[in-house]
Write an enzyme that holds these catalytic residues in place. Structure first.
Site, mmCIF file in Angstrom:
data_model
loop_
_atom_site.group_PDB
_atom_site.id
_atom_site.type_symbol
_atom_site.label_atom_id
_atom_site.label_comp_id
_atom_site.label_asym_id
_atom_site.label_seq_id
_atom_site.Cartn_x
_atom_site.Cartn_y
_atom_site.Cartn_z
ATOM 1 N N GLY A 113 -0.467 5.286 -44.067
ATOM 2 C CA GLY A 113 -0.618 4.116 -44.916
ATOM 3 C C GLY A 113 -0.304 4.457 -46.348
ATOM 4 O O GLY A 113 0.171 5.553 -46.640
ATOM 5 N N GLY A 114 -0.589 3.499 -47.190
ATOM 6 C CA GLY A 114 -0.286 3.693 -48.601
ATOM 7 C C GLY A 114 -1.043 4.840 -49.212
ATOM 8 O O GLY A 114 -0.583 5.481 -50.142
ATOM 9 N N LEU A 154 -2.349 9.580 -36.426
ATOM 10 C CA LEU A 154 -2.843 8.284 -35.960
ATOM 11 C C LEU A 154 -2.144 7.152 -36.693
ATOM 12 O O LEU A 154 -1.958 6.072 -36.153
ATOM 13 C CB LEU A 154 -4.355 8.185 -36.200
ATOM 14 N N ASP A 189 -10.244 -3.520 -50.448
ATOM 15 C CA ASP A 189 -9.068 -3.610 -49.569
ATOM 16 C C ASP A 189 -9.449 -4.084 -48.177
ATOM 17 O O ASP A 189 -9.142 -3.434 -47.177
ATOM 18 C CB ASP A 189 -8.352 -2.252 -49.527
#
Ligand SMILES: *[C@@H]1O[C@H](CO)[C@@H](O)[C@H](O)[C@H]1NC(C)=O
Ligand SMILES: *[C@@H]1O[C@H](CO)[C@@H](O)[C@H](O)[C@H]1NC(C)=O
Ligand SMILES: *[C@@H]1O[C@H](CO)[C@@H](O)[C@H](O)[C@H]1NC(C)=O
Ligand SMILES: *[C@@H]1O[C@H](CO)[C@@H](O)[C@H](O)[C@H]1NC(C)=O
Ligand SMILES: *[C@@H]1O[C@H](CO)[C@@H](O)[C@H](O)[C@H]1NC(C)=O
Length: 681
Positions: free
Chosen positions: A358-359, A355, A474
């Site tokens: 990310g980090g 999907l 975040d």
């Protein structure tokens, strides 16, 4: 005179008759009540078969008629005619594989001089072989071609006179009565075979005949062996008759005699009553044995290969699905997922199920095999075991949170160097995809406002409604996910903590995303609810203006969104900051203006000047008017981007990543090392 002659003739005939009738002989139609002298491995079966050999390998068996038989009328007389017939069967343990054989024997003693020497059929041994003094006559049925003997083949009939080297031998078979054709007979075929042997004392003629056993005695007309030999030097007056047989060292062979009749000096041996002969054990197991012998090594090999393959498969499978499960985790039972289930759910973490990345790691779509529930699996590589216990405790704690604006964390799974978090699946993906980017789709103002309120509500829950204070760390558009009805769901909370913790205090990272980091967070490295509010302010501007907080492609003075909005506000035309895509939409100008101003308020560089999430909720609801920005003494300098020029060096990707640590922040490591759940309330 004539009368006398007649009398003599009658007497002679009578004498001949008496002699003939009186000639010694016997008939065994089966050996049920027989009194034979046995030795070695010979015996009888319960149904009356004479079994010369049992299952023993490399041994001999003998069976003799118990009483001696006179083969001469006087020690110096001629050897009398004799005749014998018997039915035998050779059943090899392994089909078509037999060694040694059996023999009909005439011997001066019931104990044969032969030992167990291979190839001598239990009759002779290397010492006695070949000497006329042994006085042994044998009719052999040899089923083995002994290499050092001049055997014809492994299926022959031979007449042995004092020596294992047959005087006459022929391949086993018989001549057909109709056309005289020779028909081969396999001695080890397992079926009963009848044999006849006759010695004509007057003509010194020996004939040997064999044939498969038929329902009635039917001796082939032409014998297999027919030759002249004077047995006078061989046979003594008193001899024993019987059978001898031996088995090979590797496989045993069963030698059976079903019936036997013998007569000396009285014409032909009496016919056997075939219907009375005992039945042989049923065949069939032999075929299995053959199959086993031929196939056993193969089967063994195959089994071993299969077992090894199975073990390798099992080990690889075990390793593939290995998890790290420690004692303390047992309590989290329901929150713990099986790696195997996640592996199956995500089709082995296939790229097609990816999907996003990310980090913190990659996210895969999946369907749980048991419940068919759709899930999103976040795969985070994590080497540190340190702090994992606290982290998992927090994960499980998060798992208990339930709010309509939070993405539910269903559970986790741990492997070596890897942590997997299982979330509820959000069909519409993340919000940033709608605001900007290549696959951008349009969201009207009402939808955006609803999303903003949803995120605010979720964050308020984390900060104030949950039993402990949870700092998200975040907040940003890409961490806001949209469910099927475009409701905002805040995701990824608590993950930043994973990177804060467990690492070397000297290299503690500030985690978050450039553009959303409050100045004091960047300075102290400490995340608080107030730094969350700062990020929320950046998020508000992001949603209304439809661009990232930092856009390197923009004009120099427009790079930083908050500065841009501030300058619009300063010029009294704040609405011009709104996303161009909303220009054609019917927008509620008051709402838009309020949200933009709230964004600026939250982005205040002074932490104390930022509202709490509770206040933010009230402003958004309209239950409380927004304070005038000017009255709070907001200034360009106060709001301005706090990172100086350095932002150009950092990645402008929208993904979270641990910013590089500075010496400046290492002193705060013990502070940031604390739980992101800042204690109970
Ligand atoms: C075969 O016969 C011998 C001698 O009677 C006996 O010792 C042995 O146990 C027998 N073997 C089998 C397998 O019946
Ligand atoms: C069997 O034969 C032996 C030897 O001739 C003899 O001693 C014995 O009596 C016989 N037994 C029977 C039951 O006939
Ligand atoms: C055994 O040998 C006979 C004759 O050589 C042959 O006809 C038969 O097929 C063989 N049986 C097996 C199982 O090999
Ligand atoms: C048995 O004796 C014969 C002589 O009659 C001899 O030719 C033969 O080689 C001997 N066989 C063995 C195996 O000793
Ligand atoms: C055996 O051979 C002899 C002469 O070679 C012959 O006279 C006799 O008929 C044969 N016996 C049989 C049973 O064929």
């Amino acid at each position: 005179m004539a009368f006398l002659n007649l009398l003599v003739l009658v007497l002679q005939l009578l004498a001949a008759f008496v002699l003939q009738v009186g000639g010694a002989g016997f008939t065994y139609n089966g050996f049920r009540s027989a009194n034979l002298s046995l030795d070695g491995i010979a015996g009888f079966t319960s149904n009356g078969l004479l079994m010369l050999t049992n299952q023993t390998k490399q041994d001999t068996g003998h069976a003799f008629y118990p009483d001696p038989i006179d083969f001469r009328n006087s020690p110096d007389g001629e050897v009398l005619s004799f005749s014998t017939t018997f039915v035998f069967a050779i059943r090899p343990d392994v089909t078509n594989f037999s060694a040694e054989g059996l023999a009909f024997v005439i011997s001066p003693t019931k104990v044969l001089p032969g030992g167990r020497s291979l190839g001598f059929l239990g009759i002779f041994d290397p010492k006695t072989n070949g000497s006329l003094t042994n006085h042994i006559f044998a009719l052999e049925f040899d089923t083995f071609q002994t290499p050092i003997f001049p055997d014809l083949n492994d299926n022959h009939v031979g007449v042995d006179i004092c020596s294992i080297n047959s005087f006459q031998q022929k391949s086993a078979g018989y001549y057909d009565d109709e056309d005289g054709k020779f028909i081969d007979l396999t001695l080890i075929g397992g079926e009963p075979i009848q044999a006849w042997m006759d010695y004509d004392g007057a003509r010194k003629q020996i004939t040997v005949t064999i044939a498969p056993l038929k329902s009635a005695t039917k001796k082939p007309r032409i014998p297999l062996l027919n030759f002249t030999y004077d047995l006078s030097p061989v046979l003594k007056q008193s001899m024993y008759v019987g059978f001898s047989s031996s088995t090979a060292p590797i496989f045993f062979t069963n030698h059976y005699v079903l019936g036997w009749s013998f007569k000396v000096d009285g014409g032909m041996a009496e016919d056997l009553d075939i219907s009375q002969l005992p039945k042989l054990p049923r065949l069939g197991i032999k075929k299995v044995s053959y199959f086993l012998i031929a196939g056993l090594p193969l089967i063994c090999l195959l089994s071993i290969v299969l077992v090894i393959a199975g073990v390798i498969y099992h080990i690889r499978r075990k390793r593939k699905f290995a998890e790290v499960l420690e004692d303390w985790e047992v309590a989290y039972g329901p929150h713990r997922f099986k790696y195997k289930d996640l592996y199956i759910a995500t089709k082995g973490f296939r790229d097609t199920e990816l999907l996003g990345a990310g980090g913190f790691g990659s996210v895969y779509r999946g369907v749980l095999p048991t419940t068919r529930r759709q899930i999103a699996v976040k795969r985070i590589s994590h080497e540190s075991r340190q702090g994992m216990r606290e982290f998992v405790a927090e994960i499980v704690s998060i798992g208990r949170m339930s709010h309509r604006n939070l993405v539910s964390l269903l559970g986790y799974c741990r492997r070596k160097g890897e942590l997997l978090l299982v979330y509820e699946y959000m069909p519409n993906g993340s919000l940033d995809r709608f605001l900007y980017g290549t696959k951008k789709s349009f969201l009207n103002w009402d939808q955006r406002f609803r999303i903003i309120k949803g995120v605010a509500s979720g964050l308020f829950y984390l900060h104030e409604e949950w039993e402990q204070v949870v700092v998200h760390r975040d907040i940003k558009a890409s961490n806001v996910l949209l469910d099927g009805d475009l409701n905002a769901r805040l995701g990824d909370f608590g993950l930043a903590k994973l990177y804060d913790r467990g690492t070397d205090p000297q290299t503690t990272h500030v985690v978050g995303t450039v553009g959303y980091l409050a100045p004091e967070h960047y300075r102290t490295g400490r995340a608080t609810t107030v730094t969350d509010v700062y990020a929320f302010g950046a998020f508000l501007l992001e949603v209304v203006c439809g661009r990232r907080p930092i856009d390197p492609q923009a004009n120099k003075e427009d790079i930083i969104l908050v500065d841009l909005v501030y300058s619009y506000w300063n010029d009294g035309r704040i609405l011009e900051a709104v996303d161009k895509d909303l220009a054609n939409d019917v927008i509620n100008k008051d709402e838009v203006e309020m949200v933009l101003k709230l964004g600026l308020l939250c982005s205040n560089s002074d932490p104390m000047a930022r509202p709490t999430m509770q206040k933010v909720m009230l402003y958004l609801d309209g239950s409380m008017p927004l304070p005038e920005l000017s009255t709070l003494g907001v200034s360009v300098g106060a709001i301005g981007f706090p990172y100086g020029k350095s932002f150009q060096d950092v990645s402008t990707s929208n993904h979270s990543y641990p910013s590089s640590s500075g010496d400046l922040y290492s002193q705060f490591s013990h502070v940031t090392g604390g739980s992101f759940l800042s204690g109970g309330r």
